[in-house]
Design a protein around this motif. Structure first.
Motif, PDB file in Angstrom:
ATOM      1  N   GLU A 133      45.705  33.096  47.149  1.00  0.00           N
ATOM      2  CA  GLU A 133      47.061  32.805  48.151  1.00  0.00           C
ATOM      3  C   GLU A 133      47.656  31.503  48.019  1.00  0.00           C
ATOM      4  O   GLU A 133      47.300  30.667  47.977  1.00  0.00           O
ATOM      5  N   ALA A 179      45.146  43.818  41.182  1.00  0.00           N
ATOM      6  CA  ALA A 179      45.720  42.461  40.485  1.00  0.00           C
ATOM      7  C   ALA A 179      46.029  41.595  41.705  1.00  0.00           C
ATOM      8  O   ALA A 179      45.833  40.348  41.620  1.00  0.00           O
ATOM      9  N   GLU A 180      46.877  41.977  42.672  1.00  0.00           N
ATOM     10  CA  GLU A 180      47.320  41.443  43.858  1.00  0.00           C
ATOM     11  C   GLU A 180      46.012  40.816  44.510  1.00  0.00           C
ATOM     12  O   GLU A 180      46.108  39.902  45.086  1.00  0.00           O
ATOM     13  N   LYS A 181      44.907  41.400  44.720  1.00  0.00           N
ATOM     14  CA  LYS A 181      43.693  41.131  45.531  1.00  0.00           C
ATOM     15  C   LYS A 181      43.228  40.000  44.683  1.00  0.00           C
ATOM     16  O   LYS A 181      42.299  39.141  45.325  1.00  0.00           O
ATOM     17  N   GLU A 182      43.152  39.850  43.234  1.00  0.00           N
ATOM     18  CA  GLU A 182      42.380  38.926  42.434  1.00  0.00           C
ATOM     19  C   GLU A 182      43.384  37.495  42.669  1.00  0.00           C
ATOM     20  O   GLU A 182      42.786  36.553  42.291  1.00  0.00           O
ATOM     21  N   GLN A 183      44.701  37.701  42.860  1.00  0.00           N
ATOM     22  CA  GLN A 183      45.341  36.402  42.928  1.00  0.00           C
ATOM     23  C   GLN A 183      45.235  35.620  44.233  1.00  0.00           C
ATOM     24  O   GLN A 183      45.056  35.899  45.268  1.00  0.00           O
ATOM     25  N   LEU A 203      47.907  47.391  40.309  1.00  0.00           N
ATOM     26  CA  LEU A 203      48.659  46.594  41.101  1.00  0.00           C
ATOM     27  C   LEU A 203      48.126  45.870  42.027  1.00  0.00           C
ATOM     28  O   LEU A 203      48.070  44.834  42.502  1.00  0.00           O
ATOM     29  N   ILE A 204      47.368  46.865  42.905  1.00  0.00           N
ATOM     30  CA  ILE A 204      46.511  46.474  44.293  1.00  0.00           C
ATOM     31  C   ILE A 204      45.503  45.742  43.773  1.00  0.00           C
ATOM     32  O   ILE A 204      45.133  44.423  44.401  1.00  0.00           O
ATOM     33  N   GLU A 241      46.910  51.496  41.654  1.00  0.00           N
ATOM     34  CA  GLU A 241      45.686  50.972  41.921  1.00  0.00           C
ATOM     35  C   GLU A 241      45.502  49.746  41.065  1.00  0.00           C
ATOM     36  O   GLU A 241      44.940  48.682  41.623  1.00  0.00           O
TER      37      GLU A 241
END
Length: 109
Positions: A109, A103-107, A100-101, A98
């Protein structure tokens, strides 16, 4: 304890035996009463009862010509305790996933 856990999980592996345990959670039953929902013979039900009794999940007693069975929840509590270690294991892993997901959404593109 490992042998007892093996016997408990072996007994719980069969849906008929799980159903019998659920029925016994409501109170003491005869072997015939345990057999009734499954349209099985007394002998067939007695085999399931023997497995449950061998695992320590039920106690059997005689009342006249009737054999009555009662739930013994101790082995279920031991199985639950053993399973809890895996619950903690998976909760920790899912929490990491959760994070990791998120953190990925906050980065960007």
């Amino acid at each position: 304890m490992v042998e007892r856990l093996d016997a408990t999980f072996h007994a719980l592996a069969d849906p008929t035996r799980r159903g019998m345990l659920a029925s016994l959670a409501l109170g003491e039953k005869s072997i015939g009463e345990l057999a009734a929902p499954y349209a099985m013979s007394f002998a067939g039900a007695a085999k399931h009862v023997k497995v449950l009794e061998g695992a320590g999940l039920i106690a059997r007693r005689r009342s006249g010509r009737t054999q009555l069975c009662a739930l013994r929840p101790g082995p279920l509590a031991e199985a639950e305790q053993w399973l809890r270690q895996w619950e903690r294991f998976w909760n920790l892993r899912l929490d990491r996933l959760e994070a990791l997901i998120a953190a990925e959404k906050e980065q960007p593109e």
